[in-house]
Design a protein around this motif. Structure first.
Motif, mmCIF file in Angstrom:
data_model
loop_
_atom_site.group_PDB
_atom_site.id
_atom_site.type_symbol
_atom_site.label_atom_id
_atom_site.label_comp_id
_atom_site.label_asym_id
_atom_site.label_seq_id
_atom_site.Cartn_x
_atom_site.Cartn_y
_atom_site.Cartn_z
ATOM 1 N N LEU A 72 32.569 30.484 50.695
ATOM 2 C CA LEU A 72 32.229 31.785 50.128
ATOM 3 C C LEU A 72 33.434 32.709 50.154
ATOM 4 N N LYS A 73 34.148 32.654 51.282
ATOM 5 C CA LYS A 73 35.313 33.509 51.439
ATOM 6 C C LYS A 73 36.383 33.148 50.407
ATOM 7 N N LEU A 75 35.947 31.660 47.515
ATOM 8 C CA LEU A 75 35.509 32.016 46.160
ATOM 9 C C LEU A 75 35.676 33.502 45.914
ATOM 10 N N ASP A 76 35.308 34.282 46.912
ATOM 11 C CA ASP A 76 35.473 35.735 46.803
ATOM 12 C C ASP A 76 36.919 36.076 46.495
ATOM 13 N N MET A 77 37.788 35.385 47.240
ATOM 14 C CA MET A 77 39.214 35.644 47.079
ATOM 15 C C MET A 77 39.657 35.239 45.662
ATOM 16 N N ASN A 79 38.031 35.002 43.050
ATOM 17 C CA ASN A 79 37.442 35.821 41.980
ATOM 18 C C ASN A 79 37.933 37.265 42.000
ATOM 19 N N SER A 80 38.689 37.615 43.046
ATOM 20 C CA SER A 80 39.148 39.000 43.150
ATOM 21 C C SER A 80 40.278 39.223 42.140
ATOM 22 N N GLN A 122 35.750 34.058 35.942
ATOM 23 C CA GLN A 122 35.223 33.656 37.247
ATOM 24 C C GLN A 122 35.402 32.147 37.456
#
Ligand code: ADP
Length: 486
Positions: A72-73, A75-77, A79-80, A122
């Motif tokens: 999750l971390k 992916l968040d990164m 997608n930022s 994304q």
């Protein structure tokens, strides 16, 4: 001729790693190579048909949380806005176990990268490349177990803590020494569990540990039942593979028996020197009476012999007084009669007396401090005598001993310099220890018990002063002491 897709597929199938590309939204695999058969026992079609939901179930229960969190971390990164452009670059890696088709678990190291993005930018597909690290993991586990076994069989109490001094491990010897079982102490502060004090007051050991990475010394520690043990503690920093400080390890040796033996020896020395003093005093008195008699009888030969007998008695008295002082110092029982006086006066008077007895060297004094001290005249004179006679004793060829008196920031500093045999750096650290004598061929020819400097340090300490040495082997030594102004 093969087409490009075929070409890459063939290559991918021959890589000894599992390659899988999947869509994170649909949970479907776009591609898996043949290696999954080797690694996990499954056919390619098992993954392609059953999708991510099936494969996720193969992950070991204990590893699921770690993987989910890391994914999750990552992916968040990815997608930022800052990383919106990256593609084909590793964004995450993890070590985890997956269940083989036959039921056993295989350790994998997986590297995940962004394979493609959707229209809005994304992350859409991810490529995982995984290798089998089971052998490495098993070797590590074996090594860990072996280290644990060594710790358990070692006779010192070994305690490891985190940076906050909370206990992480506690071996069997620690259980035996302190009386706490491992389950009672893990997670608790070592400083609360093992209450520690030091003979002679608090020690700046934490400072030393933090400055130099280690500390070694004697301490008195409390057991669970309230009784105390003497330990020789040795504490060092623990670092991880990247050199980052992660905690501390202490190896503590029980030295209670040795301490008790030392105490008995000290008691014996105290008793023996006390008992020796009485007959010696009467011997001295009788010698004096005899001297008077022979004087009257004008018996020159007998008087000469008596004079040398007297000198021997004085030497013996000096030795025994030294021993008595040591036992008193040990028990903190030297009596001090403190008066206020001018330190310069004491220095000049003491040196004059020494000069009358020792003719082999010139003793030169320079400086005046003008400082008044609150001190025991006889004891301070004893220190100065010890330093000056040592300077003479240990400089068989140097003919000069130089004394300097100075005032320095509310203190008087006295130095005694010789041009003698000097003291090695290693010995300089031990020179004020009880019974210490340097391992120097010349020193060994001289009488002495190695007590003078020990007693001198005790006396200066009790006056709130300092005593230290600077020396260059074969060139000479300078001993210093300071006393606070009254
Ligand atoms: P002692 O002289 O009776 O052996 P001390 O405690 O006075 O005991 O000194 C301890 C040791 O320190 C000596 O044995 C000697 O090795 C060393 N030492 C002391 N003073 C000097 C000096 N000025 N130069 C060289 N060595 C010295």
């Amino acid at each position: 001729m093969v087409n490009e897709g075929e070409f890459f597929r063939t290559i991918a199938d021959h890589v000894p790693a599992m390659i899988a590309v999947y869509n994170i939204k649909t949970g479907k695999y776009l591609f898996v190579n043949k290696s999954i058969k080797k690694l996990l026992g499954y056919e390619q079609k098992d993954f392609l048909e059953k999708g991510l939901a099936f494969v996720s179930q193969l992950v070991h229960q204990d590893d699921v949380a770690q993987i989910t969190k890391k994914n999750l971390k990552a992916l968040d990164m990815a997608n930022s806005p800052k990383y919106a452009k990256i593609i084909n670059e590793s964004i995450v890696d993890f070590e985890y176990r997956m269940r083989h088709k036959k039921g056993h678990y295989v350790w994998l190291l997986t590297d995940g990268s962004v394979f493609s993005r959707d229209k809005s930018g994304q992350v859409e597909c991810v490529m995982n490349v995984s290798i089998d690290i089971t052998n490495r993991k098993e070797a590590e586990a074996k090594l860990g177990k072996m280290t644990a076994n060594i710790l358990e069989s070692i006779s010192d109490a070994v305690i490891t803590t985190g940076l906050d001094y909370k206990i992480v491990s506690w071996n069997r010897a620690a259980e035996e020494l302190y009386g706490y079982k491992v389950d009672e102490v893990v997670g608790k502060s070592a400083r609360e569990i093992v209450k520690t004090r030091y003979e002679g007051g608090p020690l700046p050991w934490i400072k030393e540990l933090e400055n130099t990475g280690k500390w070694k010394g004697e301490a008195i520690q409390q057991r669970k039942d309230g009784t105390e043990v003497f330990v020789l503690a040795s504490v060092s920093e623990v670092k991880d593979e990247n050199g980052k400080l992660v905690g501390y390890v202490a190896a503590n040796k029980d030295i209670t028996d040795r301490k008790k033996l030392e105490e008995r020896k000290d008691d014996f020395v105290a008793l023996a020197s006390h008992e020796l003093k009485t007959p010696l005093t009467s011997l001295k008195i009788f010698a004096q009476v005899l001297e008077q008699r022979f004087k009257k009888l004008k018996d020159e030969i007998a008087m000469k012999q008596l004079a040398s007998m007297n000198r021997q008695i004085d030497k013996l008295t000096e030795l025994i007084t030294g021993l008595l002082d040591v036992s008193r110092a040990q028990m903190g029982k030297i009596d001090y009669r403190k008066d206020q006086f001018a330190i310069d006066e004491l220095i000049y008077e003491t040196i004059e007396n020494i000069g009358r007895v020792y003719k082999s060297h010139d003793i030169i004094i320079t400086g005046k401090s003008g400082v008044q001290v609150m001190a025991d005249w006889d004891r301070i004179s004893q220190v100065l005598t010890n330093l000056t006679t040592n300077a003479i004793k240990y400089s068989p060829e140097g003919k000069q001993v130089e004394l300097k008196v100075e005032k320095h920031k509310g203190e008087v500093v006295v130095s005694v310099k010789d041009h003698g045999i000097g003291i090695s750096v290693a010995d300089q650290r031990k020179i004020f220890d009880r019974f210490f004598q340097a391992d120097h061929p010349y020193s060994k020819t001289l009488p002495g018990l190695g007590l003078g400097l020990y007693i001198s340090k005790e006396i200066i300490d009790r006056h709130g002063g300092k005593i230290w040495v600077e020396s260059i082997p074969s060139k000479g030594s300078t001993f210093y002491f300071s006393l606070p102004a009254a």
